[in-house]
Design an enzyme around this catalytic site. Sequence first.
Site, PDB file in Angstrom:
ATOM      1  N   SER A 413       0.824  -1.208   0.000  1.00  0.00           N
ATOM      2  CA  SER A 413       0.000   0.000   0.000  1.00  0.00           C
ATOM      3  C   SER A 413       0.861   1.263   0.000  1.00  0.00           C
ATOM      4  O   SER A 413       0.367   2.335  -0.325  1.00  0.00           O
ATOM      5  CB  SER A 413      -0.879   0.056   1.244  1.00  0.00           C
ATOM      6  N   HIS A 434      -2.074  -2.781  -6.516  1.00  0.00           N
ATOM      7  CA  HIS A 434      -2.583  -2.421  -5.190  1.00  0.00           C
ATOM      8  C   HIS A 434      -4.090  -2.614  -5.156  1.00  0.00           C
ATOM      9  O   HIS A 434      -4.836  -1.802  -5.699  1.00  0.00           O
ATOM     10  CB  HIS A 434      -2.173  -0.975  -4.867  1.00  0.00           C
ATOM     11  N   GLU A 446      -5.007  -0.039  -8.151  1.00  0.00           N
ATOM     12  CA  GLU A 446      -3.963   0.893  -8.601  1.00  0.00           C
ATOM     13  C   GLU A 446      -2.842   0.033  -9.188  1.00  0.00           C
ATOM     14  O   GLU A 446      -2.309  -0.838  -8.496  1.00  0.00           O
ATOM     15  CB  GLU A 446      -3.415   1.701  -7.420  1.00  0.00           C
ATOM     16  N   ASN A 484      -3.775   6.393  -1.123  1.00  0.00           N
ATOM     17  CA  ASN A 484      -3.368   6.470   0.288  1.00  0.00           C
ATOM     18  C   ASN A 484      -2.565   7.731   0.597  1.00  0.00           C
ATOM     19  O   ASN A 484      -2.582   8.224   1.716  1.00  0.00           O
ATOM     20  CB  ASN A 484      -2.577   5.225   0.690  1.00  0.00           C
TER      21      ASN A 484
END
Length: 700
Positions: A413, A434, A446, A484
């Site tokens: 992540s 991801h 992602e 994130n």
Amino acid sequence: MNSVVTVNMENSVAVITIDNPPVNALSQPVREGLRQAISSAADDKDISAIVLRCAGRTFVAGADIKEFGKPPMQPHLPAVLNAVEASDKPVIVALHGNALGGGLELAMAGHYRVASARCKLGLPETNLGLIPGAGGTQRLPRLTGVELALDMITSARPISATKALEHGLVDEVVDSDDADEVLQAALAFASGAAWNDGPRRTRDIVVASPEDYQKIFEFWRTTTEKKARGQHAPQFAIDAIEHSLNLPFDEAIAKEREYFLECKASPQSRAMRHAFFAERSCSKVPGLDASISPQSVQHVGVIGAGTMGTGIAMCFASAGLQVTLLELSEDNLQRGLGLIRERYEQSRQRGRISESQMHANIALINGTQSYTDFADVDLVVEAAFESMQVKREIFAQLDSTCRPDTLLATNTSYLNINTIAEATAHPERVLGMHFFSPAHVMKLLEVVNGEQTSSRSLVTALNVAKRIGKIACAVGVCYGFVGNRMYSCYGREANALLLEGATPSDIDQAMQQWGMAMGPLAVTDMSGIDIGYKARREREDPPADPLFFRAADLMVENERLGQKTSAGFYDYDSGKKLDDKTAVQLLKREAGKLGIEARDISVEEIQQRLILALINEGARILEEGIAARASDIDVIWLNGYGFPRWRGGPMCYADELGLDQVVRQIDAIHAKADGAAKSYWRAADLLRDLAVSGDKLSEQ
Ligand code: 3HC
């Protein structure tokens, strides 16, 4: 008629064919072609009936959404459909693929409908912040009754041809998905006795009016308000459907048009149309050679049988790919395989998959404790512990075990993909995939493009993502990638506000009211406050800010890890989610120690701080080229973080607000900020430049 609408004769039946790839949308030339075709057929004595059908893979999938942002062009769809319905020659509509939106409205304006077995029929306009605008709210209840119409229109979900037949929406289902066979069936229908009474006009059907219909409408208004929180179109749709009971057809149609036009001009519809196109463009990576063919991927290795690894394994198995799931401990492996069986069993119980599908999916996943079983896999997705050292060891191992062309992906992540790739002799085949939790449910992926990742590896990952039904966005390498990294700014502000005097529920309620699916503190409590705590400690370059996520760290230091310890920002003992008194006390004391004075914080300030933090970081991400387009950022936020679709994503929302306004508001926060916050709240150069030039983020 014209190049997109043609007519040919089959004995005395005129076959009108719409051929407007890819989805036969009702663009202006199609509407004009239809108008002419219907009018010529009316004047032609040799024509006894009309069959209306489409070439290509589908019947009409709706109005042309691209036209919605432009000035309207004649002929308008309702007029064309009225002409179809008014025809004295029976119109039989042959449906295959999808009959959606304006497509289904066109079909309902016809007099009879014949559909292929796999055809889907629906009015998905509310997904675009619209209501059906060409008679759908009036003709559908006439054919199916108001309850199914309410369900189909407010949920935007299509129904199967079989269900459509059961409810009178179609007259015949052909046991084939071949468009030519459907055409033959429609021609047979046209020459048969079924329509001997001549045209059967939907507008003339009296809507079955349930006695307690007001109660039914109240029920739909209330449930829809909860399900489609914040959205206007579904409520307009319910009003319009009610008019099918309380107004004559023409007046009700006029009302429908009025509501449709109001919705079309609304920011909500603009945002949802933006989301529609953004999701379709994100897999087309600018600059990536479209002629590169993806590598073949049939067998996937997944490392880690925890929550993420098992979810990822299911994504591949559910799409028919073979999976080898590696976990070094026998106990953990068995637990993981058990979890997979449980989840598939739940899906079967909910009717999402059949029993045979469930067994087939489970049989595709084999467990192993040995890397030697990865010798012939085509792709590996590593979902092990979030530690650079652990990941580098795994990738070095994969480098020596897998074929040199096996694509190696990490599900990290936050960690740097380039550093992970350095542990291999072939960094060109290393990238990030991801997934978002729960991986077998969430649509977003992602795809992280490392410095040395080859174009073929990227193309292969994007292709696999499509095969497993994900919405994939290519992003560059940075801490937290796009989603994130931005979430960290959003969470940073929530944490700061807790020390400034807002309670967890003040913040969460403000954000939910704004439209977010959940508030940030409820999310943290749910996923475990220790997760972010550990990630911050793994960071190579943590921000030099003593207040950075101080509130969350304080919870962890006091063994309050969220739901899993029944104590976090919230108190779970009462069965209700209430602000936890101890947590609030801890926060107050900490703020006192840090010299932060408690103050009253308004709902608007909370919303502004969190959303502007997102926008500013999104703009920096664009400046740095980590995301190729503003719309990619929107797609990530819409599909991974519960951002309200009717606001289009943070970048779309910034454009809607006006970038000059955005910069003014950021500058105002900057003026009041001190310490590290002063640098967080420096407006991104891109925002400042665009605010001056008057251009939009969505145009970048
Ligand atoms: N108008 C314009 N373009 C459309 C379109 C539409 N209604 N529907 C799809 N497209 C385009 C897509 O943008 C895409 O273009 P691209 O190749 O350049 O990216 C291309 O057609 C193929 O679409 P998909 O990638 O989505 O193809 P799929 O096969 O995965 O899905 C589909 C096909 C199920 C038909 C899906 O495209 C879809 O759901 N379309 C929208 C349906 C819809 O919302 N209809 C209602 C429109 S509003 C309306 O009709 C108002 C009326 O009441 C007056």
